[in-house]
Design a protein around this motif. Structure first.
Motif, mmCIF file in Angstrom:
data_model
loop_
_atom_site.group_PDB
_atom_site.id
_atom_site.type_symbol
_atom_site.label_atom_id
_atom_site.label_comp_id
_atom_site.label_asym_id
_atom_site.label_seq_id
_atom_site.Cartn_x
_atom_site.Cartn_y
_atom_site.Cartn_z
ATOM 1 N N MET A 1 -11.161 -2.723 -3.603
ATOM 2 C CA MET A 1 -10.717 -1.892 -2.482
ATOM 3 C C MET A 1 -9.367 -2.370 -1.938
ATOM 4 O O MET A 1 -8.517 -1.571 -1.560
ATOM 5 N N GLN A 2 -9.164 -3.681 -1.915
ATOM 6 C CA GLN A 2 -7.868 -4.225 -1.484
ATOM 7 C C GLN A 2 -6.766 -3.741 -2.422
ATOM 8 O O GLN A 2 -5.706 -3.287 -1.977
ATOM 9 N N LEU A 3 -7.016 -3.802 -3.722
ATOM 10 C CA LEU A 3 -6.032 -3.338 -4.696
ATOM 11 C C LEU A 3 -5.808 -1.826 -4.566
ATOM 12 O O LEU A 3 -4.671 -1.354 -4.651
ATOM 13 N N ALA A 4 -6.882 -1.068 -4.328
ATOM 14 C CA ALA A 4 -6.746 0.379 -4.132
ATOM 15 C C ALA A 4 -5.876 0.668 -2.910
ATOM 16 O O ALA A 4 -5.049 1.594 -2.927
ATOM 17 N N ALA A 5 -6.038 -0.130 -1.858
ATOM 18 C CA ALA A 5 -5.200 0.046 -0.663
ATOM 19 C C ALA A 5 -3.730 -0.184 -1.013
ATOM 20 O O ALA A 5 -2.854 0.562 -0.562
ATOM 21 N N TYR A 6 -3.439 -1.193 -1.828
ATOM 22 C CA TYR A 6 -2.061 -1.434 -2.236
ATOM 23 C C TYR A 6 -1.529 -0.271 -3.068
ATOM 24 O O TYR A 6 -0.372 0.134 -2.911
ATOM 25 N N CYS A 7 -2.367 0.290 -3.952
ATOM 26 C CA CYS A 7 -1.941 1.443 -4.751
ATOM 27 C C CYS A 7 -1.585 2.616 -3.839
ATOM 28 O O CYS A 7 -0.551 3.269 -4.022
ATOM 29 N N LEU A 8 -2.426 2.875 -2.846
ATOM 30 C CA LEU A 8 -2.172 3.963 -1.906
ATOM 31 C C LEU A 8 -0.870 3.716 -1.140
ATOM 32 O O LEU A 8 -0.037 4.615 -0.994
ATOM 33 N N LEU A 9 -0.692 2.500 -0.663
ATOM 34 C CA LEU A 9 0.513 2.159 0.100
ATOM 35 C C LEU A 9 1.779 2.263 -0.755
ATOM 36 O O LEU A 9 2.820 2.704 -0.276
ATOM 37 N N VAL A 10 1.682 1.863 -2.017
ATOM 38 C CA VAL A 10 2.831 1.972 -2.930
ATOM 39 C C VAL A 10 3.196 3.439 -3.119
ATOM 40 O O VAL A 10 4.377 3.808 -3.073
ATOM 41 N N GLU A 11 2.180 4.285 -3.303
ATOM 42 C CA GLU A 11 2.456 5.711 -3.478
ATOM 43 C C GLU A 11 3.131 6.294 -2.234
ATOM 44 O O GLU A 11 4.085 7.072 -2.333
ATOM 45 N N ARG A 12 2.663 5.913 -1.051
ATOM 46 C CA ARG A 12 3.250 6.423 0.189
ATOM 47 C C ARG A 12 4.697 5.943 0.367
ATOM 48 O O ARG A 12 5.552 6.689 0.782
ATOM 49 N N LYS A 13 4.944 4.685 0.040
ATOM 50 C CA LYS A 13 6.282 4.098 0.242
ATOM 51 C C LYS A 13 7.303 4.578 -0.793
ATOM 52 O O LYS A 13 8.433 4.899 -0.464
ATOM 53 N N TYR A 14 6.900 4.598 -2.064
ATOM 54 C CA TYR A 14 7.852 4.850 -3.140
ATOM 55 C C TYR A 14 7.746 6.255 -3.739
ATOM 56 O O TYR A 14 8.577 6.627 -4.573
ATOM 57 N N GLY A 15 6.723 7.011 -3.365
ATOM 58 C CA GLY A 15 6.579 8.369 -3.885
ATOM 59 C C GLY A 15 6.172 8.432 -5.344
ATOM 60 O O GLY A 15 6.292 9.467 -5.985
ATOM 61 N N ARG A 16 5.680 7.320 -5.880
ATOM 62 C CA ARG A 16 5.197 7.269 -7.266
ATOM 63 C C ARG A 16 3.780 6.706 -7.243
ATOM 64 O O ARG A 16 3.556 5.626 -6.700
ATOM 65 N N ARG A 17 2.845 7.438 -7.828
ATOM 66 C CA ARG A 17 1.445 7.014 -7.827
ATOM 67 C C ARG A 17 1.212 5.997 -8.944
ATOM 68 O O ARG A 17 1.440 6.296 -10.124
ATOM 69 N N PRO A 18 0.729 4.799 -8.593
ATOM 70 C CA PRO A 18 0.381 3.835 -9.653
ATOM 71 C C PRO A 18 -0.772 4.367 -10.508
ATOM 72 O O PRO A 18 -1.699 4.993 -9.992
ATOM 73 N N ARG A 19 -0.691 4.143 -11.793
ATOM 74 C CA ARG A 19 -1.813 4.507 -12.685
ATOM 75 C C ARG A 19 -2.942 3.489 -12.552
ATOM 76 O O ARG A 19 -4.103 3.811 -12.728
ATOM 77 N N TYR A 20 -2.548 2.254 -12.262
ATOM 78 C CA TYR A 20 -3.517 1.164 -12.180
ATOM 79 C C TYR A 20 -2.906 0.021 -11.391
ATOM 80 O O TYR A 20 -1.717 0.013 -11.093
ATOM 81 N N GLY A 21 -3.747 -0.946 -11.053
ATOM 82 C CA GLY A 21 -3.303 -2.186 -10.450
ATOM 83 C C GLY A 21 -3.997 -3.331 -11.170
ATOM 84 O O GLY A 21 -4.936 -3.116 -11.944
ATOM 85 N N ILE A 22 -3.551 -4.541 -10.902
ATOM 86 C CA ILE A 22 -4.102 -5.716 -11.587
ATOM 87 C C ILE A 22 -4.605 -6.717 -10.558
ATOM 88 O O ILE A 22 -3.896 -7.036 -9.600
#
Length: 175
Positions: free
Chosen positions: A94-115
C-alpha cells in the motif's frame, strides 16, 4: 618519458574500468531498474527534499528512489532494511501504491509498477486499477478512523506492538 605516460594512461584506464564495474555491481545489488534516478530520498548525497503531494486525497509521501526508465516509465522504488518475507507485507504494498499514485499526480505519467527492495530480495508490484482502488478505499477507512474514539488493533504481531510509538497509551498492546 613516453613509456611512463603510456603506463600512466593504461593505469588510469584500468582504474576507470574498475570504477565503472563497481558502480554497475552496486546498481544491480540496489534493485534499481535501468534508467536515470530523478528522485532520491534515501539519504544519499543528492537527496531530494520535495514531497510528492495530492491535494484531493491530502496524501503526501517521498519514495526512496524514482527512476525514469529508458522507455519513459517512471518507477518508484522503496527500500526496506529487513530481510524479505515470502511475500511483501500488505502495508508495504500500500505504501508503494501510494507512491505510484503520487508520481502519477506529480508527473502526469502512470507507473506500470513499483519495486519494494528488501535487504536480500526485490519484488516488482504491478500498479493496477484494482490496487489503486484498494489504496483509495484504505485512505478513506483511515480518515474515518481518525474520528473513531476506539480503533481496535489490526494485527496479532508482537514485534510490531513492541516497536510501536503508541504502545504506552494502548490498551490492546501485545508487548
Amino acid at each position: 618519458m613516453t613509456t611512463s605516460l603510456i603506463g600512466l594512461a593504461l593505469a588510469l584506464f584500468l582504474l576507470a574500468f574498475a570504477a565503472l564495474y563497481y558502480a554497475a555491481t552496486l546498481r544491480q545489488e540496489s534493485g534499481l531498474p535501468e534508467g536515470k534516478v530523478i528522485y532520491n530520498d534515501s539519504g544519499g548525497w543528492f537527496a531530494h527534499h520535495e514531497n510528492l503531494y495530492d491535494p484531493a486525497l491530502r496524501l503526501v509521501g517521498k519514495p526512496d528512489y524514482l527512476v525514469d526508465e529508458p522507455d519513459g516509465t517512471l518507477t518508484p522504488v522503496e527500500l526496506k532494511s529487513m530481510a524479505a518475507p515470502r511475500e511483501p507485507y500488505e502495508g508495504h504494498i500500500m505504501q508503494l501504491a501510494a507512491y505510484c499514485l503520487l508520481v502519477e499526480r506529480k508527473y502526469g505519467r502512470r507507473p506500470r509498477y513499483g519495486i519494494i527492495q528488501y535487504k536480500d530480495r526485490a519484488f516488482a508490484i504491478d500498479y493496477t486499477a484494482e490496487l489503486e482502488e484498494m489504496l483509495i478505499d484504505l485512505i478513506g477507512d483511515m480518515r474515518d478512523d481518525l474520528f473513531t474514539p476506539d480503533v481496535p488493533r489490526s494485527h496479532e504481531d508482537w514485534p510490531r506492538c513492541a516497536g510501536c510509538a503508541l504502545r504506552s497509551a494502548c490498551d490492546q498492546s501485545l508487548a
